[in-house]
Design an enzyme around this catalytic site. Structure first.
Site, PDB file in Angstrom:
ATOM      1  N   ASN A   9      -0.693  -6.699  11.322  1.00  0.00           N
ATOM      2  CA  ASN A   9       0.535  -6.423  10.569  1.00  0.00           C
ATOM      3  C   ASN A   9       1.007  -5.034  10.966  1.00  0.00           C
ATOM      4  O   ASN A   9       0.400  -4.033  10.586  1.00  0.00           O
ATOM      5  CB  ASN A   9       0.208  -6.484   9.061  1.00  0.00           C
ATOM      6  CG  ASN A   9       1.372  -6.067   8.195  1.00  0.00           C
ATOM      7  OD1 ASN A   9       2.503  -5.901   8.678  1.00  0.00           O
ATOM      8  ND2 ASN A   9       1.104  -5.883   6.905  1.00  0.00           N
ATOM      9  N   LYS A  11       3.674  -3.530  10.143  1.00  0.00           N
ATOM     10  CA  LYS A  11       4.440  -2.851   9.076  1.00  0.00           C
ATOM     11  C   LYS A  11       5.703  -2.205   9.671  1.00  0.00           C
ATOM     12  O   LYS A  11       6.305  -2.759  10.584  1.00  0.00           O
ATOM     13  CB  LYS A  11       3.553  -1.853   8.338  1.00  0.00           C
ATOM     14  CG  LYS A  11       2.267  -2.511   7.833  1.00  0.00           C
ATOM     15  CD  LYS A  11       1.481  -1.670   6.870  1.00  0.00           C
ATOM     16  CE  LYS A  11       0.220  -2.411   6.436  1.00  0.00           C
ATOM     17  NZ  LYS A  11      -0.553  -1.696   5.425  1.00  0.00           N
ATOM     18  N   HIS A  95       2.729  -9.211   0.170  1.00  0.00           N
ATOM     19  CA  HIS A  95       1.894  -8.052   0.528  1.00  0.00           C
ATOM     20  C   HIS A  95       1.968  -7.028  -0.604  1.00  0.00           C
ATOM     21  O   HIS A  95       3.020  -6.879  -1.240  1.00  0.00           O
ATOM     22  CB  HIS A  95       2.394  -7.458   1.849  1.00  0.00           C
ATOM     23  CG  HIS A  95       1.458  -6.426   2.394  1.00  0.00           C
ATOM     24  ND1 HIS A  95       1.426  -5.144   1.910  1.00  0.00           N
ATOM     25  CD2 HIS A  95       0.504  -6.495   3.351  1.00  0.00           C
ATOM     26  CE1 HIS A  95       0.481  -4.462   2.552  1.00  0.00           C
ATOM     27  NE2 HIS A  95      -0.088  -5.269   3.439  1.00  0.00           N
ATOM     28  N   GLU A  97       2.352  -3.974  -0.603  1.00  0.00           N
ATOM     29  CA  GLU A  97       3.445  -2.997  -0.460  1.00  0.00           C
ATOM     30  C   GLU A  97       4.768  -3.603  -0.939  1.00  0.00           C
ATOM     31  O   GLU A  97       5.616  -2.897  -1.496  1.00  0.00           O
ATOM     32  CB  GLU A  97       3.526  -2.514   1.002  1.00  0.00           C
ATOM     33  CG  GLU A  97       2.373  -1.565   1.313  1.00  0.00           C
ATOM     34  CD  GLU A  97       1.873  -1.581   2.748  1.00  0.00           C
ATOM     35  OE1 GLU A  97       2.586  -2.068   3.645  1.00  0.00           O
ATOM     36  OE2 GLU A  97       0.736  -1.110   2.973  1.00  0.00           O
ATOM     37  N   GLU A 169      -6.522  -8.837  -0.129  1.00  0.00           N
ATOM     38  CA  GLU A 169      -6.332  -7.443   0.268  1.00  0.00           C
ATOM     39  C   GLU A 169      -6.425  -6.549  -0.958  1.00  0.00           C
ATOM     40  O   GLU A 169      -5.411  -6.345  -1.651  1.00  0.00           O
ATOM     41  CB  GLU A 169      -4.957  -7.263   0.917  1.00  0.00           C
ATOM     42  CG  GLU A 169      -4.769  -8.081   2.172  1.00  0.00           C
ATOM     43  CD  GLU A 169      -3.791  -7.425   3.138  1.00  0.00           C
ATOM     44  OE1 GLU A 169      -4.174  -7.208   4.283  1.00  0.00           O
ATOM     45  OE2 GLU A 169      -2.669  -7.083   2.715  1.00  0.00           O
ATOM     46  N   GLY A 175      -5.053   0.948   3.893  1.00  0.00           N
ATOM     47  CA  GLY A 175      -4.625   2.216   4.476  1.00  0.00           C
ATOM     48  C   GLY A 175      -5.398   3.424   3.958  1.00  0.00           C
ATOM     49  O   GLY A 175      -4.996   4.565   4.176  1.00  0.00           O
ATOM     50  N   SER A 215      -8.287  -1.701   5.533  1.00  0.00           N
ATOM     51  CA  SER A 215      -9.109  -0.800   6.339  1.00  0.00           C
ATOM     52  C   SER A 215     -10.118  -1.527   7.236  1.00  0.00           C
ATOM     53  O   SER A 215     -11.265  -1.092   7.378  1.00  0.00           O
ATOM     54  CB  SER A 215      -9.819   0.230   5.443  1.00  0.00           C
ATOM     55  OG  SER A 215      -8.848   1.047   4.786  1.00  0.00           O
TER      56      SER A 215
END
Ligand code: PGA
Length: 258
Positions: A9, A11, A95, A97, A169, A175, A215
């Site tokens: 991904n 992003k 996701h 985010e 996730e 991240g 991660s």
């Protein structure tokens, strides 16, 4: 046996020139890899460029998001048909985010999952708990609520459903450099599979690919992939460097997966 899927991904990273180099690297890095699938999710405007670079390879292309309506006055949005028309086979939905920075709710994600399935795109549905939810012992409860909310379009108790993929996730691992341990991932993945089994059937649950994301690096990929219910990974940061993503694609199968 479920076929492992290694997904990158990207992003909101890369531009027209860096994405080409990256796509070329992914094609080279997955050359000769026959027993697993590889996928990349570039930013929307770069999808056609990347598609051209992937031509002749077995690397799949995904959108990072989409709108649930077919078309219309939705400035700044992208439809399932648009993704299909530039060669996408998959779409990442829900996701964290999107949920946390753009306010996407389970209801909205459910509409997107439904539209993707109607149009023939495979949804990669992301679920995951926040740190405070894990710390207060609510992880499985949160995952169950997200699955209920984001897949209600699928109905209940059906023997067969269109292909979809779940990505676990944990928000605290994305991240941050702090990945879930293989055992923590396995616990949640087994729970997701059991949930799907109860709601649908054994064959649906056995065929469901469940990815881990958060991660993932060359240092932890082999341990994660050794878990029986970890069927692949969704990789952010480490998919942007070709050396690390190549190593992740070429993970060493161990333990029960061999
Ligand atoms: P990360 O991101 O690998 O950079 O933690 C994973 C993701 O958001 O899918």
């Amino acid at each position: 046996m479920r076929r492992p899927l290694i997904a990158g991904n990207w992003k909101m990273n890369t531009d027209a020139s860096t994405c080409l180099a990256l796509a070329r690297g992914v094609v080279a890095g997955s050359m000769g890899v026959e027993d697993r699938d590889v996928l990349v999710a570039p930013p929307f405007p770069l999808l056609p460029l990347v598609k051209r670079e992937l031509e002749g390879s077995r690397v799949f292309l995904a959108g990072q998001n989409m709108h649930w309506e077919e078309k219309g006055a939705f400035t700044g949005e992208v439809s399932a048909q648009m993704l299909l028309s530039v060669g996408c086979t998959h779409v990442v939905l829900g996701h964290s985010e999107r949920r946390n920075l753009f306010g996407e709710s389970d209801e909205v994600i459910n509409l997107k999952v439904e539209r993707a399935l109607i149009k023939g795109l495979v949804p990669i549905l992301c679920v995951g708990e926040r740190l405070e939810e894990r710390d207060s012992g609510k992880t499985l409860e949160v995952i169950e609520a997200q699955l209920n909310g984001c897949t209600s379009c699928l109905g209940k108790g059906r023997d067969g459903i269109p292909e979809f993929i779940v990505a676990y996730e944990p928000v605290w691992a994305i991240g941050t450099g702090r990945n879930a341990t293989p055992e923590q991932a396995q616990e949640v993945h087994a729970f997701i599979r059991e949930y799907i089994k109860e709601r649908f059937s054994d064959p649906v649950a056995e065929g469901l690919r469940i990815l881990y994301g958060g991660s993932v690096t060359p240092a932890n990929i082999d341990g994660l992939m050794a878990q029986p219910d970890v069927d692949g990974v969704l990789v952010g940061g480490a998919s942007l460097a070709i050396d690390s993503f190549t190593r992740i694609i070429n993970f060493q199968a161990q333990g029960q997966r061999v």
